[in-house]
Design a protein around this motif. Structure first.
Motif, mmCIF file in Angstrom:
data_model
loop_
_atom_site.group_PDB
_atom_site.id
_atom_site.type_symbol
_atom_site.label_atom_id
_atom_site.label_comp_id
_atom_site.label_asym_id
_atom_site.label_seq_id
_atom_site.Cartn_x
_atom_site.Cartn_y
_atom_site.Cartn_z
ATOM 1 N N UNK A 154 0.815 -1.218 0.000
ATOM 2 C CA UNK A 154 0.000 0.000 0.000
ATOM 3 C C UNK A 154 0.851 1.272 0.000
ATOM 4 N N UNK A 155 2.142 1.148 0.316
ATOM 5 C CA UNK A 155 3.012 2.321 0.374
ATOM 6 C C UNK A 155 3.802 2.546 -0.908
ATOM 7 N N UNK A 156 3.728 1.634 -1.850
ATOM 8 C CA UNK A 156 4.471 1.785 -3.099
ATOM 9 C C UNK A 156 3.941 2.995 -3.873
ATOM 10 N N UNK A 157 4.853 3.878 -4.315
ATOM 11 C CA UNK A 157 4.394 5.075 -5.015
ATOM 12 C C UNK A 157 5.113 5.336 -6.333
ATOM 13 N N UNK A 158 5.979 4.423 -6.757
ATOM 14 C CA UNK A 158 6.690 4.623 -8.019
ATOM 15 C C UNK A 158 6.429 3.452 -8.953
ATOM 16 N N UNK A 165 10.108 2.553 -0.638
ATOM 17 C CA UNK A 165 9.652 3.158 0.612
ATOM 18 C C UNK A 165 10.427 2.616 1.814
ATOM 19 N N UNK A 166 10.733 3.518 2.754
ATOM 20 C CA UNK A 166 11.408 3.083 3.980
ATOM 21 C C UNK A 166 10.689 3.553 5.244
ATOM 22 N N UNK A 167 9.785 4.527 5.150
ATOM 23 C CA UNK A 167 8.927 4.869 6.279
ATOM 24 C C UNK A 167 7.707 5.609 5.757
ATOM 25 N N UNK A 168 6.763 5.879 6.648
ATOM 26 C CA UNK A 168 5.571 6.623 6.240
ATOM 27 C C UNK A 168 4.982 7.354 7.422
ATOM 28 N N UNK A 169 4.319 8.462 7.119
ATOM 29 C CA UNK A 169 3.498 9.148 8.097
ATOM 30 C C UNK A 169 2.046 9.043 7.680
ATOM 31 N N UNK A 290 -10.080 7.086 8.444
ATOM 32 C CA UNK A 290 -9.018 6.993 7.450
ATOM 33 C C UNK A 290 -7.858 7.930 7.813
ATOM 34 N N UNK A 291 -6.666 7.564 7.347
ATOM 35 C CA UNK A 291 -5.510 8.437 7.445
ATOM 36 C C UNK A 291 -4.801 8.481 6.096
ATOM 37 N N UNK A 292 -4.389 9.663 5.694
ATOM 38 C CA UNK A 292 -3.715 9.780 4.398
ATOM 39 C C UNK A 292 -2.242 9.418 4.575
ATOM 40 N N UNK A 293 -1.767 8.478 3.757
ATOM 41 C CA UNK A 293 -0.390 7.984 3.869
ATOM 42 C C UNK A 293 0.567 8.856 3.069
ATOM 43 N N UNK A 294 1.685 9.229 3.699
ATOM 44 C CA UNK A 294 2.740 10.017 3.052
ATOM 45 C C UNK A 294 4.066 9.257 3.162
ATOM 46 N N UNK A 295 4.292 8.230 2.346
ATOM 47 C CA UNK A 295 5.537 7.462 2.456
ATOM 48 C C UNK A 295 6.743 8.216 1.930
ATOM 49 N N UNK A 296 7.895 7.922 2.523
ATOM 50 C CA UNK A 296 9.189 8.404 2.034
ATOM 51 C C UNK A 296 9.953 7.220 1.451
#
Length: 381
Positions: A154-158, A165-169, A290-296
């Motif tokens: 769910x954190x994949x963005x590319x 991804x290595x972390x997320x807020x 819900x929470x909006x995910x902002x992965x780094x």
């Protein structure tokens, strides 16, 4: 001294387009300048620390944002450097240019040498900026990582596999239940924020200049749709929502009791607990559950002559114990399913019942228009 250069040309926007990027980097609101290393090292014009010349040990240059390295006792960077160097026959040198990834976009667009191997701190907005300004990508697809499958899907963005991804807020509301004599409770839904009893109670960040503000805007688009989010923001404005420039300003106002609710992160209680603060002033609310995910993410620069060391480092970052250490020091959630989080973090950090986000393709096609439309309506009127 460095080894290669990008022979790319600027895209249609070119370097001139970068001058319109607010904050220099992805956000500019919590990141400060700085560099890791010892006092025997010198700092170059990009904010890098340069080790002893002539060393035969492979050197991995890791580009990142200042806050990742500038507080040795709490930032992840110095700990990662020490731990990695103790296990691998390589050294790490951090590079922290003020304009973050824009520094490398500009160099690549001019065909100038890229003096780094890995970038740490990449988000989807940066990735879109790269692809819009460069005909050739800045980063190479990464393969051969033994722990790549540990990353939460769910954190994949590319979609091109460059960013790992290595972390997320997770973005949510933080509220103070002691406000105005006690008993304050944040609404449970986006519609609840429009009720008269919450008039003037919410602090949000400008989505044009703030990562948290942009995430909240995107969450309203998820909740209300492309055809309804501007009407929703009109209703928020009529209920006296207060929009400020960045997260630090909004959180300072919240901490000073100017409003009982602020858009922030779901790890807020972790930091509050460590600081000995009253947790009643740091309650969390996931609107619509819900929470909006902002992965780094991290990525390997194209053309690096240290690809194997770069992969070793990226695989190292995905280790369970390393993921846990980064999460604690960054006060963010790990990106993998295998992280070994300490009990204190697990107790005070909260993940949303449902994480939501937009795909890279959706953001690339729509983000500029969504934010421009918001700016025209909310700021222009």
């Amino acid at each position: 001294m460095r080894r290669r250069s990008f022979l790319t040309t600027a895209g249609a926007g070119g370097v001139a387009a970068l001058t319109g990027c607010l904050g220099g980097g992805s956000d500019g609101e919590t990141r400060t300048d700085g560099a890791g290393g010892t006092t025997a090292e010198r700092t170059d014009t990009a904010g890098a620390t340069t080790g002893t010349a002539g060393s035969e040990t492979p050197e991995l240059v890791v580009a990142t944002y200042g806050a990742f390295v500038d507080a040795p006792s709490t930032s992840p960077g110095p700990w990662l450097k020490d731990r990695f160097e103790s296990e691998f026959d390589a050294t790490i040198r951090y590079e922290t240019p003020d304009s973050e990834v824009n520094y490398y976009i500009e160099r690549a667009s001019r065909g100038v040498d890229i003096p780094a191997d890995v970038y740490v701190g990449l988000d989807v907005n940066m990735l879109i900026r790269i692809d819009e300004n460069l005909d050739s990508g800045l980063f190479a697809p990464v393969d051969g990582l033994s722990r790549r499958d540990d990353v939460k899907e769910s954190l994949e963005f590319d979609p091109r596999g460059r960013a790992v991804p290595y972390d997320t807020g997770y973005i949510c509301l933080v509220f103070d239940e002691t406000f105005d004599g006690g008993g304050f409770t944040a609404p449970k839904t986006f519609d609840g924020l429009l009720e008269d009893q919450f008039a003037g109670d919410l602090l949000v960040q400008n989505p044009v200049s703030s990562a948290t503000g942009k995430a909240f805007l995107l969450h309203t688009i998820k909740a209300k749709g492309e055809d309804g989010y501007l009407d929703y923001w009109t209703d928020l404005r009529e209920n006296d929502v207060r929009v400020v420039e960045d997260w630090s300003t909004s959180y300072a106002a919240y901490s000073n009791g100017e409003a009982p609710m602020v858009v922030s992160y779901s790890t807020d209680q972790v930091y509050a607990n460590e600081s000995g603060e009253d947790l009643a002033k740091h309650q969390l609310r996931f609107l619509n559950d819900q929470g909006y995910a902002n992965p780094e993410g991290m990525a390997m620069f194209e053309g690096t002559d240290r690809p194997e060391v770069a992969r070793q480092f990226m695989d190292f970052v995905l280790r369970p114990e390393v993921q846990a250490e980064i999460a604690v020091r960054n006060v963010q959630y790990p990106a993998t399913t295998t992280a070994e989080l300490p009990e204190s973090f697990a107790k005070y950090a909260q993940a949303p019942p449902e994480a939501v986000t937009f795909t890279y393709d959706a953001l690339q096609a729509n983000l500029s228009e969504w934010t421009s439309a918001w700016e025209r309506q909310f700021v222009g009127n």
